[in-house]
Motif scaffolding. Structure first.
Motif, PDB file in Angstrom:
ATOM      1  N   GLU A 159     -16.000  -2.654  -2.872  1.00 45.32           N
ATOM      2  CA  GLU A 159     -14.668  -2.929  -2.323  1.00 45.32           C
ATOM      3  C   GLU A 159     -13.587  -2.652  -3.359  1.00 45.32           C
ATOM      4  N   GLU A 160     -13.844  -3.006  -4.610  1.00 46.22           N
ATOM      5  CA  GLU A 160     -12.859  -2.764  -5.658  1.00 46.22           C
ATOM      6  C   GLU A 160     -12.655  -1.264  -5.886  1.00 46.22           C
ATOM      7  N   ALA A 161     -13.771  -0.509  -5.906  1.00 42.15           N
ATOM      8  CA  ALA A 161     -13.658   0.946  -6.074  1.00 42.15           C
ATOM      9  C   ALA A 161     -12.902   1.573  -4.908  1.00 42.15           C
ATOM     10  N   LEU A 162     -13.181   1.081  -3.703  1.00 43.21           N
ATOM     11  CA  LEU A 162     -12.488   1.596  -2.525  1.00 43.21           C
ATOM     12  C   LEU A 162     -11.002   1.250  -2.592  1.00 43.21           C
ATOM     13  N   ARG A 163     -10.693   0.040  -3.034  1.00 47.45           N
ATOM     14  CA  ARG A 163      -9.294  -0.372  -3.150  1.00 47.45           C
ATOM     15  C   ARG A 163      -8.554   0.490  -4.167  1.00 47.45           C
ATOM     16  N   ILE A 164      -9.200   0.765  -5.311  1.00 47.17           N
ATOM     17  CA  ILE A 164      -8.571   1.583  -6.351  1.00 47.17           C
ATOM     18  C   ILE A 164      -8.331   3.003  -5.832  1.00 47.17           C
ATOM     19  N   ARG A 165      -9.340   3.554  -5.142  1.00 45.77           N
ATOM     20  CA  ARG A 165      -9.182   4.914  -4.603  1.00 45.77           C
ATOM     21  C   ARG A 165      -8.060   4.956  -3.574  1.00 45.77           C
ATOM     22  N   HIS A 166      -8.036   3.954  -2.710  1.00 44.43           N
ATOM     23  CA  HIS A 166      -6.989   3.898  -1.685  1.00 44.43           C
ATOM     24  C   HIS A 166      -5.606   3.757  -2.323  1.00 44.43           C
ATOM     25  N   ALA A 167      -5.515   2.940  -3.369  1.00 47.55           N
ATOM     26  CA  ALA A 167      -4.227   2.758  -4.033  1.00 47.55           C
ATOM     27  C   ALA A 167      -3.754   4.060  -4.667  1.00 47.55           C
ATOM     28  N   GLU A 168      -4.675   4.811  -5.275  1.00 47.07           N
ATOM     29  CA  GLU A 168      -4.298   6.084  -5.894  1.00 47.07           C
ATOM     30  C   GLU A 168      -3.879   7.099  -4.837  1.00 47.07           C
ATOM     31  N   GLU A 169      -4.629   7.152  -3.717  1.00 48.25           N
ATOM     32  CA  GLU A 169      -4.242   8.051  -2.625  1.00 48.25           C
ATOM     33  C   GLU A 169      -2.865   7.671  -2.082  1.00 48.25           C
ATOM     34  N   GLY A 170      -2.619   6.345  -1.968  1.00 51.10           N
ATOM     35  CA  GLY A 170      -1.320   5.890  -1.491  1.00 51.10           C
ATOM     36  C   GLY A 170      -0.205   6.270  -2.453  1.00 51.10           C
ATOM     37  N   ARG A 171      -0.493   6.163  -3.756  1.00 47.39           N
ATOM     38  CA  ARG A 171       0.516   6.542  -4.755  1.00 47.39           C
ATOM     39  C   ARG A 171       0.847   8.027  -4.652  1.00 47.39           C
ATOM     40  N   GLN A 172      -0.199   8.856  -4.541  1.00 50.63           N
ATOM     41  CA  GLN A 172       0.022  10.297  -4.408  1.00 50.63           C
ATOM     42  C   GLN A 172       0.796  10.617  -3.132  1.00 50.63           C
ATOM     43  N   LEU A 173       0.459   9.897  -2.053  1.00 48.34           N
ATOM     44  CA  LEU A 173       1.159  10.121  -0.782  1.00 48.34           C
ATOM     45  C   LEU A 173       2.642   9.764  -0.922  1.00 48.34           C
ATOM     46  N   ARG A 174       2.927   8.648  -1.573  1.00 53.35           N
ATOM     47  CA  ARG A 174       4.323   8.236  -1.742  1.00 53.35           C
ATOM     48  C   ARG A 174       5.094   9.205  -2.631  1.00 53.35           C
ATOM     49  N   LEU A 175       4.434   9.712  -3.688  1.00 54.55           N
ATOM     50  CA  LEU A 175       5.095  10.700  -4.541  1.00 54.55           C
ATOM     51  C   LEU A 175       5.446  11.955  -3.740  1.00 54.55           C
ATOM     52  N   LYS A 176       4.497  12.408  -2.935  1.00 58.60           N
ATOM     53  CA  LYS A 176       4.741  13.592  -2.107  1.00 58.60           C
ATOM     54  C   LYS A 176       5.855  13.327  -1.101  1.00 58.60           C
ATOM     55  N   GLN A 177       5.824  12.144  -0.485  1.00 62.96           N
ATOM     56  CA  GLN A 177       6.860  11.803   0.493  1.00 62.96           C
ATOM     57  C   GLN A 177       8.231  11.685  -0.163  1.00 62.96           C
ATOM     58  N   ASP A 178       8.282  11.071  -1.357  1.00 60.21           N
ATOM     59  CA  ASP A 178       9.559  10.948  -2.061  1.00 60.21           C
ATOM     60  C   ASP A 178      10.138  12.322  -2.376  1.00 60.21           C
ATOM     61  N   ALA A 179       9.265  13.229  -2.827  1.00 62.00           N
ATOM     62  CA  ALA A 179       9.731  14.578  -3.148  1.00 62.00           C
ATOM     63  C   ALA A 179      10.230  15.288  -1.891  1.00 62.00           C
ATOM     64  N   GLU A 180       9.495  15.119  -0.788  1.00 59.47           N
ATOM     65  CA  GLU A 180       9.920  15.751   0.464  1.00 59.47           C
ATOM     66  C   GLU A 180      11.237  15.157   0.953  1.00 59.47           C
ATOM     67  N   TYR A 181      11.379  13.830   0.828  1.00 57.31           N
ATOM     68  CA  TYR A 181      12.609  13.178   1.285  1.00 57.31           C
ATOM     69  C   TYR A 181      13.809  13.660   0.460  1.00 57.31           C
ATOM     70  N   LYS A 182      13.618  13.730  -0.866  1.00 56.12           N
ATOM     71  CA  LYS A 182      14.720  14.173  -1.719  1.00 56.12           C
ATOM     72  C   LYS A 182      15.085  15.627  -1.424  1.00 56.12           C
TER      73      LYS A 182
END
Length: 484
Positions: free
Chosen positions: A298-321
């Motif tokens: 569960e911890e490994a899955l949470r870490i992977r999900h958090a990293e994917e979420g971070r990458q998604l937010r970075l991509k979204q922020d760049a697209e929004y800007k």
């Protein structure tokens, strides 16, 4: 240099595609022949004009893509558009040019208005492929680029008797992009499977071993369906094998015995939903069944999900800007055009309102003003009031226009933000699904191990009872003090 293009409608969808920043690193409107100053509104107007011709495709959309080895200057891009425009017979037609940069490479999109407003007819798009290649060939010679063979005007029929076939066509690129695979690597893999087989039956079996289902296509001889339900033309995936040779090779497999595409998709879906049973003789793979291992998973899955979420937010922020920047620049251009129109109207108004008469008429007006100064003062006051009313109206119109621009920007950004929120909700849902699936698998694995251990223990007990009945001493193995 590759040039592709065709007539089309759907201006809003095309504008959205040209302005996409999620699939392009940079997007720049290089040229726009429209008083609206907006790519969307310009193409919408061009398509609307075509309604008067009874035609449905009021736009011509072309893509110009040089080889990655060559860097084009703005002057060369403009020259390329001009040459293609002449070949297509679209000279003088309103157009827009959009530059995309993707993976360090630039290519441009050009959209023309097809309607000739003098005759209210659509400019013919016949033989457009030949026009593309004539333009490409002329530009290659002019720019010193290496010649790229083509199917039409660029084809030497003595040296190139067969029509050239693109290794990866546009549809395959789009399919690969959706599936997240490298189309060339995919073709290499299928080709390698083909070359490793002596006959069609072996090839079909090898495809199934690699997770594919061979099926009969609706319009093509054979297709393969992967575990995601994606459909690929078999002939397009095997490199260097003509369709007639492939048909001869596949003759041993009766086409009518193969599943249809829908049946193949159903088979793949069933495979995904029903995992293969582990043979009893084969030891099961290491399974998660302790609390510590489940917590670690569960911890490994949470870490992977958090990293994917971070990458998604970075991509979204760049697209929004990037989108906000494009919209802001678009609004500035439109406001600048609006201001220019107002300035021209203001100059015309003051020129006509305060125009001084010359010659004999001017002499007469001057005498009238001296004879009746009150009337002259009244006329001057009326002109001043008219000017104030005019300027106040212009100011109100400008303020309303600015509000409209801001509203349009806010709406577009709100739509983008909602799409981003939906992506984040889907990402969260995938995490919940993955977590639930892993826990189910862990529970199933733990249950399976328990059943295997119980069956093994029972077998050992039965064996010990049989040894006891046969008068043999108990068997002792394993750690001291533990009877087995």
């Amino acid at each position: 240099m590759i040039i592709k293009g065709k007539s089309r409608g759907s201006p809003v969808q095309l504008a959205r595609h040209l302005l996409r920043t999620d699939t392009n690193e940079t997007v720049k409107i290089f040229e726009l022949d429209s008083p609206t100053g907006s790519l969307r509104e310009a193409m919408r107007d061009w398509q609307l004009i075509a309604a008067g011709t009874q035609g449905s495709k009021g736009l011509y959309h072309a893509n110009i893509s040089p080889d990655a080895r060559y860097v084009m200057t703005p002057e060369q891009w403009k020259r390329a558009v001009d040459v293609l425009e002449k070949e297509l017979g679209l000279e003088g037609q309103p157009r827009t040019v959009v530059v995309h940069e993707k993976h360090g490479r630039q290519h441009i999109h050009v959209v023309w208005q097809r309607t000739d407003i003098d005759t209210m007819t659509l400019i013919s798009d016949s033989f457009n492929y030949i026009a593309h290649e004539r333009a490409s060939m002329a530009l290659e010679r002019e720019f010193g680029h290496e010649h790229v063979p083509g199917k039409h005007a660029k084809r030497d029929r003595e040296k190139q008797p067969e029509m050239p076939k693109a290794e990866i066509n546009h549809a395959e690129w789009q399919q690969a992009e959706r599936a997240g695979i490298d189309p060339r690597a995919f073709k290499d893999a299928i080709t390698a499977i083909y070359k490793s087989c002596d006959n069609a039956q072996a090839f079909q079996a090898a495809l199934e071993e690699h997770g594919f289902v061979l099926a009969k296509g609706d319009r093509r001889d054979y297709v393969i369906v992967d575990d995601d339900g994606q459909i690929y033309s078999l002939a397009r995936q095997i490199k260097g094998v003509p369709p007639k040779d492939l048909r001869a090779f596949m003759a041993d497999v009766e086409r009518e015995s193969l599943p249809t595409v829908e049946q193949a998709k159903a088979l793949q879906e069933q495979r995904v939903q029903t995992p293969e049973k582990v043979p009893e003789e084969t030891p099961p793979p290491p399974a998660v069944h302790t609390k510590e291992e489940i917590a670690a998973l569960e911890e490994a899955l949470r870490i992977r999900h958090a990293e994917e979420g971070r990458q998604l937010r970075l991509k979204q922020d760049a697209e929004y800007k990037q989108t906000a920047h494009v919209l802001e620049e678009d609004a500035k251009e439109k406001l600048s055009h609006f201001d220019a129109l107002q300035q021209a109207a203001k100059e015309r108004f003051f020129r006509e309102t305060y125009r001084a008469k010359t010659g004999f008429d001017g002499f007469i007006d001057a005498i009238k003003d001296k004879l009746d100064p009150l009337k002259a003062a009244e006329d001057a006051r009326a002109r001043k009031e008219a000017a104030e009313v005019f300027l106040r109206k212009q100011q109100q119109e400008r303020e309303a226009y600015v509000v409209g621009l801001k509203t349009s920007q806010t709406t577009d950004l709100a739509d983008l933000a909602e799409r981003h929120h939906q992506q984040q909700r889907e990402h969260k849902a995938r995490y919940d699904e993955d977590r639930a699936r892993y826990l189910r698998e862990a529970a199933a694995a733990a249950k399976l191990l328990a059943e295997i251990e119980e069956r093994r223990r029972q077998q050992e007990l039965d064996a010990e009872r049989q040894r006891s009945r046969d008068g043999q001493p108990p068997r002792t193995t394993g750690p001291p003090g533990r009877a087995r």
